[in-house]
Design an enzyme around this catalytic site. Sequence first.
Site, PDB file in Angstrom:
ATOM      1  N   HIS A  45       0.842  -1.191   0.000  1.00  0.00           N
ATOM      2  CA  HIS A  45       0.000   0.000   0.000  1.00  0.00           C
ATOM      3  C   HIS A  45       0.885   1.252   0.000  1.00  0.00           C
ATOM      4  CE1 HIS A  45      -3.684  -2.272   1.849  1.00  0.00           C
ATOM      5  NE2 HIS A  45      -3.256  -2.794   0.717  1.00  0.00           N
ATOM      6  N   GLU A  47       1.481   3.659   2.156  1.00  0.00           N
ATOM      7  CA  GLU A  47       2.317   3.938   3.325  1.00  0.00           C
ATOM      8  C   GLU A  47       3.587   3.100   3.311  1.00  0.00           C
ATOM      9  OE1 GLU A  47      -2.064   4.153   4.703  1.00  0.00           O
ATOM     10  OE2 GLU A  47      -0.857   3.111   3.196  1.00  0.00           O
ATOM     11  N   CYS A  73      -4.940   1.348   6.781  1.00  0.00           N
ATOM     12  CA  CYS A  73      -5.703   0.149   7.127  1.00  0.00           C
ATOM     13  C   CYS A  73      -5.223  -0.425   8.456  1.00  0.00           C
ATOM     14  CB  CYS A  73      -5.618  -0.877   6.011  1.00  0.00           C
ATOM     15  SG  CYS A  73      -3.949  -1.480   5.668  1.00  0.00           S
ATOM     16  N   CYS A  82      -1.303  -1.193   7.641  1.00  0.00           N
ATOM     17  CA  CYS A  82      -0.408  -0.054   7.398  1.00  0.00           C
ATOM     18  C   CYS A  82      -0.209   0.786   8.653  1.00  0.00           C
ATOM     19  CB  CYS A  82      -0.961   0.809   6.266  1.00  0.00           C
ATOM     20  SG  CYS A  82      -0.793   0.038   4.639  1.00  0.00           S
ATOM     21  N   ASP A 199     -21.251  -6.168 -33.206  1.00  0.00           N
ATOM     22  CA  ASP A 199     -19.935  -5.565 -33.394  1.00  0.00           C
ATOM     23  C   ASP A 199     -18.759  -6.484 -33.051  1.00  0.00           C
ATOM     24  OD1 ASP A 199     -21.275  -3.230 -34.083  1.00  0.00           O
ATOM     25  OD2 ASP A 199     -21.188  -2.406 -32.046  1.00  0.00           O
ATOM     26  N   LEU A 203     -13.508  -4.872 -26.141  1.00  0.00           N
ATOM     27  CA  LEU A 203     -13.762  -4.176 -24.880  1.00  0.00           C
ATOM     28  C   LEU A 203     -12.534  -4.110 -23.978  1.00  0.00           C
ATOM     29  CD1 LEU A 203     -17.387  -5.311 -23.963  1.00  0.00           C
ATOM     30  CD2 LEU A 203     -16.646  -3.238 -25.133  1.00  0.00           C
ATOM     31  N   ARG A 206      -6.788  -0.247 -25.343  1.00  0.00           N
ATOM     32  CA  ARG A 206      -5.749  -0.271 -26.372  1.00  0.00           C
ATOM     33  C   ARG A 206      -5.122   1.102 -26.629  1.00  0.00           C
ATOM     34  NH1 ARG A 206     -10.175  -2.727 -28.239  1.00  0.00           N
ATOM     35  NH2 ARG A 206     -10.689  -1.047 -29.684  1.00  0.00           N
ATOM     36  N   GLU A 290     -20.733   0.115 -21.731  1.00  0.00           N
ATOM     37  CA  GLU A 290     -20.724   0.490 -23.142  1.00  0.00           C
ATOM     38  C   GLU A 290     -21.660  -0.473 -23.858  1.00  0.00           C
ATOM     39  OE1 GLU A 290     -17.133   1.255 -25.237  1.00  0.00           O
ATOM     40  OE2 GLU A 290     -16.041   1.966 -23.471  1.00  0.00           O
ATOM     41  N   LEU A 295     -30.231  -2.007 -23.695  1.00  0.00           N
ATOM     42  CA  LEU A 295     -29.692  -2.263 -22.357  1.00  0.00           C
ATOM     43  C   LEU A 295     -29.468  -0.963 -21.603  1.00  0.00           C
ATOM     44  CD1 LEU A 295     -28.777  -4.276 -20.263  1.00  0.00           C
ATOM     45  CD2 LEU A 295     -26.515  -4.338 -21.359  1.00  0.00           C
TER      46      LEU A 295
END
Length: 363
Positions: A45, A47, A73, A82, A199, A203, A206, A290, A295
């Site tokens: 983490h 810290e 944490c 931490c 399509d 997803l 790139r 997307e 939907l």
Amino acid sequence: MQQALDLAGQALFISNPNPRVGCVLVNTQGQVIGQGFTQQAGGPHAEVMALRDAAAQGYDTRGATAYVTLEPCSHTGRTGPCCNALIDAGIAKVVGAITDPNPQVAGQGFAKLRAAGVAVEMDDAAGAASRELNIGFFSRMVRGMPWVRMKAATSLDGVTALHNGQSQWITGPEARADGHAWRARACAVLTGIGTVLEDNPRLNVREVATPRQPKVVVVDSKLDMPLDAHVLKAASGCTIYTSSTNLSKTEALQALGATVIAMPNAAGKVDLAAMLRDLGARGTNELHVEAGFKLNGSFLREGLVDELLLYMAPKLLGAGAMGMAQFGPLQALSQATPLQWHDVARIGDDLRIVARVAARDQF
């Protein structure tokens, strides 16, 4: 603290499902002696990274102040607490931006520091920025479900595709690259089976550099998923939510590495609200949607969208084309989904609008 927030921003693409946290160590002379941000899940983490940085430079951390953008944490997960690391390093004061909403922490980190004699101060002005950077983490911890961001690219008159389905490309390359950056920060990218069939998208991310790819989620009520679909080859894995009980198709998809989850509602469709709760339980902070207008319309109609990410091109595409969401018709203006402008920016030749459902971030 601003330096710590800038560091937290560097964890934007890498720390999921952990929060994006930055830490800066300052000695009694006001000199920065260590800094760091949260690494990939299972890694150190912020810290610990800052303490390691100080040690690598030969600095003594005893008596230093730690500026941290989220409460340290106090529990043992894939890494140790931490707050213990800060105590053991002799840190004298911790300045925190905001309390961790994780029920396993929720003030216990600050309490443990105080009990060990470490002074604790809160920088409330930085709290809002830290929470905003971790809106998905806060959503998952408080609401038990991810922050749902719906992305669409449209013309100025709201068209997402022509009547014949042509949509590539309405917006310019800069907008597309920016959209990939928003994909990269999400834990998962979701679409519907209609988009997959039409399509065959990948997803993945790139257009920007990222050390991790978001998971892919597909809503597929009838399990119409082609076995050669690109989403099934996603490096981070593909999860399919369905209402179908087609065992042979389920086994075929699972053999390809997909996770298939049956979650039907009373109408025989996928229970979207239950799906979001399940995604939250699986560690999804930000869900990037997307999908097609059907939907999208279902998400909006059921009140499950938190934020809209819209890229609007300076062009008009006229009547007979597709809009970004199909729902309604509404009988009164009071039934409209109320939105609040969150951010507006020009990206290349296009306009990026981030609009939030009114008061949705008040949790």
